[in-house]
Design an enzyme around this catalytic site. Structure first.
Site, PDB file in Angstrom:
ATOM      1  NE  ARG A  49       0.266   1.508   3.381  1.00  0.00           N
ATOM      2  CZ  ARG A  49       1.254   2.280   3.680  1.00  0.00           C
ATOM      3  NH1 ARG A  49       2.292   1.838   3.776  1.00  0.00           N
ATOM      4  NH2 ARG A  49       0.947   3.544   3.668  1.00  0.00           N
ATOM      5  CD  GLN A 199      -2.676   2.586   7.011  1.00  0.00           C
ATOM      6  OE1 GLN A 199      -3.357   3.176   8.057  1.00  0.00           O
ATOM      7  NE2 GLN A 199      -3.300   2.854   5.769  1.00  0.00           N
ATOM      8  CG  ASP A 240      -3.008   8.241  -1.067  1.00  0.00           C
ATOM      9  OD1 ASP A 240      -2.895   8.959   0.172  1.00  0.00           O
ATOM     10  OD2 ASP A 240      -2.512   7.084  -1.338  1.00  0.00           O
ATOM     11  CG  ASN A 250      -2.206  11.586   2.937  1.00  0.00           C
ATOM     12  OD1 ASN A 250      -1.718  10.695   2.163  1.00  0.00           O
ATOM     13  ND2 ASN A 250      -1.876  11.954   3.962  1.00  0.00           N
ATOM     14  CE  LYS A 251      -4.929   5.712   4.691  1.00  0.00           C
ATOM     15  NZ  LYS A 251      -5.999   4.852   3.771  1.00  0.00           N
TER      16      LYS A 251
HETATM   17  O1  MRU Z   1      -4.332   3.240   2.254  1.00  0.00           O
HETATM   18  P1  MRU Z   1      -2.906   3.323   2.355  1.00  0.00           P
HETATM   19  O2  MRU Z   1      -2.027   2.937   3.216  1.00  0.00           O
HETATM   20  O3  MRU Z   1      -2.358   2.907   1.035  1.00  0.00           O
HETATM   21  O4  MRU Z   1      -2.756   5.050   2.236  1.00  0.00           O
HETATM   22  C1  MRU Z   1      -1.481   5.503   2.187  1.00  0.00           C
HETATM   23  C2  MRU Z   1      -1.310   6.819   2.332  1.00  0.00           C
HETATM   24  O5  MRU Z   1      -2.357   7.494   2.640  1.00  0.00           O
HETATM   25  C3  MRU Z   1       0.078   7.681   2.215  1.00  0.00           C
HETATM   26  O6  MRU Z   1       0.077   8.842   3.010  1.00  0.00           O
HETATM   27  C4  MRU Z   1       0.194   8.035   0.813  1.00  0.00           C
HETATM   28  O7  MRU Z   1      -0.263   7.001  -0.061  1.00  0.00           O
HETATM   29  C5  MRU Z   1       1.326   8.603   0.686  1.00  0.00           C
HETATM   30  S1  MRU Z   1       2.879   7.299   0.424  1.00  0.00           S
HETATM   31  C6  MRU Z   1       4.325   8.057   0.271  1.00  0.00           C
END
Ligand code: MRU
Length: 349
Positions: A49, A199, A240, A250-251
């Protein structure tokens, strides 16, 4: 915790090896994928991920898939390959890097339409390797630009995991932290746990401890009080998808951190490669937001934490309006407001 570092994804001969992030930090298990379908499954189930890592995985999945195509001519190959591209693109909707990587790999097929089918397969694999190599180079450059905005001795708050695990290696936001720490070992990190998938606690703390960078874990709910008590000097996190005007997905929870940072006059930086920017989308309201299984909210490590049958929602990402973002740290420099202009220039560089 073992001291060695396992990369999130790599080629082991003709097999795609993926460190299963669902099991971290307790177990370091490597999944060996020999088919496109297995890599797509690993992306969907979050064994791998993080937007840039998912982009790299998507390109590698296509290299595996291309090998299995039986076609007497390049047009037939292209027709079959388009379908594989669609399967990979659909694996996760929010991160831009996946569709960016798929399109980049597909362009190899279009641009080399006069080549033999076996040559196309080799070129696809080469492109997947290039995407992986460039991702690491970009992260090193993001780190070099980013460390310049980190004050001496800063206490840096980060969210989710934008580290080596979320990329081909080194990380974006964590790359900035690594570079800043190398230049000034008095910096330290506050990592938010990042419910529901954790995460922050499982991955960012794991990575930073391996790198021997001082890190303190807090609950997501503690961000406000930490800022109020002046325990945060700067926020750096990943992205993202970034729209043409700088609005950033983003997350889930990032928006909350951004509003709090603005209230407390704390600089808020987004670190991301240009492959995360989607210039087609004029603003963040157009970014597709992945809705994940509500069971990730009602359960923790497979155990229920809510009454049986409880209704839950699980948007995996949110959008932070550009006005809250102090700067976007990319591999070609730190972009500033107005983002419409700085993003356009960065994409032309
Ligand atoms: O759902 P995920 O774990 O893929 O989400 C990840 C994030 O939101 C990160 O902050 C983003 O992908 C940047 S990673 C360099």
């Amino acid at each position: 915790m073992a001291d060695h570092w396992l990369p999130p994804i790599y080629w082991d001969g003709d097999t795609v090896a993926i460190l299963d992030q669902r099991l971290l930090p307790h177990k370091e298990v490597v999944l060996r994928c020999t088919t496109l379908r297995q890599v797509v499954h690993a992306i969907k189930k979050m064994a791998i991920r993080g937007a840039p890592a998912v982009g790299v995985a998507g390109a590698m999945a296509l290299a595996l898939g291309a090998r299995t195509i039986e076609a007497a001519d390049t047009q037939t190959f292209q027709n079959k390959f388009v379908r594989l591209c669609q399967q990979v693109k659909n694996a996760r909707p929010t991160g831009n890097n996946l569709s960016w990587a798929v399109e980049r790999v597909f362009s190899v097929v279009v641009e080399n339409a006069k080549e033999e089918v076996c040559t196309l397969k080799e070129l696809i694999r080469k492109m997947a390797d290039t995407i992986m190599k460039e991702d690491v180079e970009n992260n090193l450059a993001i780190g070099a630009w980013g460390k310049q905005v980190i004050p001496r001795g800063a206490r840096i708050l980060t969210y989710c995991n934008a580290g080596a695990l979320a990329t081909a290696d080194y990380g974006t936001a964590v790359g900035v932290i690594r570079s800043a720490f190398e230049a000034d070992p008095s910096v330290s990190v506050i990592s938010c746990e990042t419910r529901p998938f954790l995460q922050g606690s499982r991955l960012t703390v794991y990575e930073l401890m391996k790198a021997r960078i001082p890190v303190t874990l807090i609950t997501d709910n503690a961000v406000g009080t930490m800022m109020q008590q002046k325990k945060v000097d700067v926020v750096v996190l990943g992205a993202d998808r970034i729209a043409a005007n700088g609005d950033t997905a983003n997350k889930i929870g990032t928006y909350m951190v951004a509003v709090l940072a603005a209230t407390h006059n704390i600089p808020f930086y987004v670190a991301a490669p240009r492959s995360t920017i989607d210039p087609i989308l004029s603003d963040g309201s157009l970014i597709p937001i992945e809705q994940r299984d509500p069971q990730e909210v009602t359960h923790l490590n497979g155990r229920p934490v809510a009454p049986r049958g409880a209704r839950a929602m699980n948007p995996a990402f949110d959008v932070t309006p550009n006005k809250y973002i102090t700067g976007i740290i990319t591999e070609v420099g730190v972009l500033r407001k107005p983002y419409g202009k700085s993003i356009r220039n960065a994409l032309q560089t």
